[in-house]
Design an enzyme around this catalytic site. Sequence first.
Site, PDB file in Angstrom:
ATOM      1  N   ASP A  13       0.843  -1.191   0.000  1.00  0.00           N
ATOM      2  CA  ASP A  13       0.000   0.000   0.000  1.00  0.00           C
ATOM      3  C   ASP A  13       0.884   1.248   0.000  1.00  0.00           C
ATOM      4  O   ASP A  13       1.669   1.443   0.924  1.00  0.00           O
ATOM      5  CB  ASP A  13      -0.891  -0.020   1.257  1.00  0.00           C
ATOM      6  CG  ASP A  13      -2.003   1.023   1.210  1.00  0.00           C
ATOM      7  OD1 ASP A  13      -1.755   2.152   0.745  1.00  0.00           O
ATOM      8  OD2 ASP A  13      -3.118   0.702   1.650  1.00  0.00           O
ATOM      9  N   CYS A  47      -6.996   3.668  -1.884  1.00  0.00           N
ATOM     10  CA  CYS A  47      -7.000   2.224  -1.602  1.00  0.00           C
ATOM     11  C   CYS A  47      -8.120   1.437  -2.278  1.00  0.00           C
ATOM     12  O   CYS A  47      -7.888   0.621  -3.163  1.00  0.00           O
ATOM     13  CB  CYS A  47      -7.063   1.995  -0.094  1.00  0.00           C
ATOM     14  SG  CYS A  47      -5.707   2.776   0.807  1.00  0.00           S
ATOM     15  N   LYS A  77      -4.189  -7.431   3.741  1.00  0.00           N
ATOM     16  CA  LYS A  77      -5.108  -6.380   3.312  1.00  0.00           C
ATOM     17  C   LYS A  77      -5.700  -6.682   1.938  1.00  0.00           C
ATOM     18  O   LYS A  77      -4.980  -6.853   0.967  1.00  0.00           O
ATOM     19  CB  LYS A  77      -4.356  -5.040   3.272  1.00  0.00           C
ATOM     20  CG  LYS A  77      -5.251  -3.847   2.985  1.00  0.00           C
ATOM     21  CD  LYS A  77      -4.508  -2.543   3.219  1.00  0.00           C
ATOM     22  CE  LYS A  77      -5.448  -1.359   3.121  1.00  0.00           C
ATOM     23  NZ  LYS A  77      -4.791  -0.096   3.469  1.00  0.00           N
ATOM     24  N   HIS A  89      -2.283  25.114  -8.667  1.00  0.00           N
ATOM     25  CA  HIS A  89      -3.549  24.775  -9.332  1.00  0.00           C
ATOM     26  C   HIS A  89      -4.634  24.735  -8.252  1.00  0.00           C
ATOM     27  O   HIS A  89      -4.392  24.262  -7.137  1.00  0.00           O
ATOM     28  CB  HIS A  89      -3.407  23.408 -10.018  1.00  0.00           C
ATOM     29  CG  HIS A  89      -4.582  23.032 -10.852  1.00  0.00           C
ATOM     30  ND1 HIS A  89      -5.719  22.455 -10.314  1.00  0.00           N
ATOM     31  CD2 HIS A  89      -4.819  23.144 -12.187  1.00  0.00           C
ATOM     32  CE1 HIS A  89      -6.597  22.233 -11.286  1.00  0.00           C
ATOM     33  NE2 HIS A  89      -6.080  22.638 -12.433  1.00  0.00           N
ATOM     34  N   ASP A 105      -1.143  -0.513  -4.577  1.00  0.00           N
ATOM     35  CA  ASP A 105      -2.421   0.073  -5.007  1.00  0.00           C
ATOM     36  C   ASP A 105      -2.245   1.492  -5.554  1.00  0.00           C
ATOM     37  O   ASP A 105      -3.010   1.950  -6.390  1.00  0.00           O
ATOM     38  CB  ASP A 105      -3.456   0.035  -3.872  1.00  0.00           C
ATOM     39  CG  ASP A 105      -2.976   0.712  -2.592  1.00  0.00           C
ATOM     40  OD1 ASP A 105      -1.801   1.115  -2.503  1.00  0.00           O
ATOM     41  OD2 ASP A 105      -3.793   0.814  -1.642  1.00  0.00           O
ATOM     42  N   HIS A 106      -1.237   2.200  -5.062  1.00  0.00           N
ATOM     43  CA  HIS A 106      -0.927   3.571  -5.512  1.00  0.00           C
ATOM     44  C   HIS A 106       0.401   3.950  -4.894  1.00  0.00           C
ATOM     45  O   HIS A 106       1.046   3.124  -4.230  1.00  0.00           O
ATOM     46  CB  HIS A 106      -2.026   4.557  -5.092  1.00  0.00           C
ATOM     47  CG  HIS A 106      -2.416   4.441  -3.654  1.00  0.00           C
ATOM     48  ND1 HIS A 106      -1.592   4.837  -2.618  1.00  0.00           N
ATOM     49  CD2 HIS A 106      -3.534   3.924  -3.065  1.00  0.00           C
ATOM     50  CE1 HIS A 106      -2.179   4.581  -1.464  1.00  0.00           C
ATOM     51  NE2 HIS A 106      -3.362   4.010  -1.703  1.00  0.00           N
TER      52      HIS A 106
END
Length: 531
Positions: free
Chosen positions: A44, A84, A132, A255, A317-318
């Site tokens: 994760d 997630c 997980k 931004h 996941d990222h």
Amino acid sequence: MRDGGPLGRAGLALLLMAAGAGGRPRPAAPGDQPRSNVVLVACDSLDGRLTFFPGNQTVDLPSINFMKKHGTVFLNAYTNSPICCPSRAAMWSGLFTHLTESWNNFKGLDPDYVTWMDLMEKHGYHSQKFGKLDFTSGHHSVSNRVEAWTRDVDFLLRQEGRPMVKLTGHRKQFRVMETDWRNTDKAVNWIKEEAVNFTQPFILYLGLNLPHPYPSPYAGENFGSSTFLTSPYWLEKVNYEAIKIPKWSSLSEMHPVDYYSSYTKNCTGEFTKEEVRNIRAFYYAMCAETDAMLGEIISALQDTELLGKTIVIFTADHGELAMEHRQFYKMSMYEGSSHVPLLVMGPGVREQQQIPNVVSLVDIYPTMLDIAGIPVPQNLSGYSLIPLLHEKAESEVSPRGPRPSWVLSEFHGCNVNSSVYMLRTGKWKYITYSDGSSVPPQLFDLTADPDELTNIAIKFPVIVHSLDKILRSIVNYPKVSSSVQEYNKQQFISWKQSLGHNYSSVIANLRWHQDWLKNQKKCENAIDKWL
């Protein structure tokens, strides 16, 4: 575990010298091959850029390096949603987020959704999952989902504790994230006690929490996770000299969506260079601990002589911004958040191969089916990675033809006050928001500007138009954004009604309580106006 410590250089050296069936993975001979075992380790929040140069100079990751030496690393792998549950929903379903409608960390797949693991079981694979998962609906805190539902409300509230570091333990303490180590131990024991005896192939999944930041109880009730925690043992694996201090735009030049994200993540205050360097160092140390768990799995496969018969996949996941763009956490399309690690080794996988093609987590589903010899459904968003791993022409093996030259990522959750869509193709990264017109888009040339510091959307309107046309051919994103806005409003109304007279006290004491209580009436009025 080996000799009371995680697999280190000595353990990997033994793997390098190993011979025979249990030795390093070898390319498969042509002909009728037995189906490979598969092990997927998904962590994760690991920044994929740490798996190749120059990111890999910052921290020692021997298990990842072992996989690179004996397998393939993807240089441009992306999450389909940088948070997630939606990301994992994409990985387990093979479908883009606008198709799963996994809009936030509370809304994932239905529990009865048929995943690639379900299909592999049906086709004779033994299966086991540890750790997980987080791809079905109903997870994460009330605070987390209310923040996502109310992101269109006209207020600005800090939802996280200020990111900080915490040193724990001593120079010999390597088991810091105990939950992950226990799950790793379970997976190792399963390999050594059960998998070794199977006559049919197996699929093993290990899900790790690391290197996700730890909870921050100091932030008060309903606290988030803004603590980067490690021990001196792991911190010594970090090369402080190689840590890059990210450049930040001034708050006024950010931004508008980035400013909202930075503010709600409690990152708009002053940070010294030392603070930023420490946050990044502690994060990298947490990545080193993650790498050691991957090493334990590789070691167990080696000890049981299963390594040469098993395809091992490592991903996340990222990523984690770790103070790039004045943010921590994910929920962003910048590289630190959206770029994931993806390494594969095993039978038939070329060694020391670096693949530049853009790929994403929806590709895991068809890849798993390909490995297992199961026909791949035509409705998937992803494409099998096997042709790339085997260096075959995709049209030879896929009835769908070649994989597209782009990947799609989208985000609809908390800490971002708009739906976000990212198209990555060639050297370009195009990011657009909401309906495509109310919020200015971003365009980055990742070859010339890998740190994504200069938005060149205004400078290259023809490129923007061309990329936007491709994006609209994949997803009607203004319509999706509108659907998400409607979903958020309806969910919030249902939640508010369920609380009755308790509504005012409950909403005041979510993660944003410190800011909310400064002007409770104004915040409630802003919500009433939105509704």
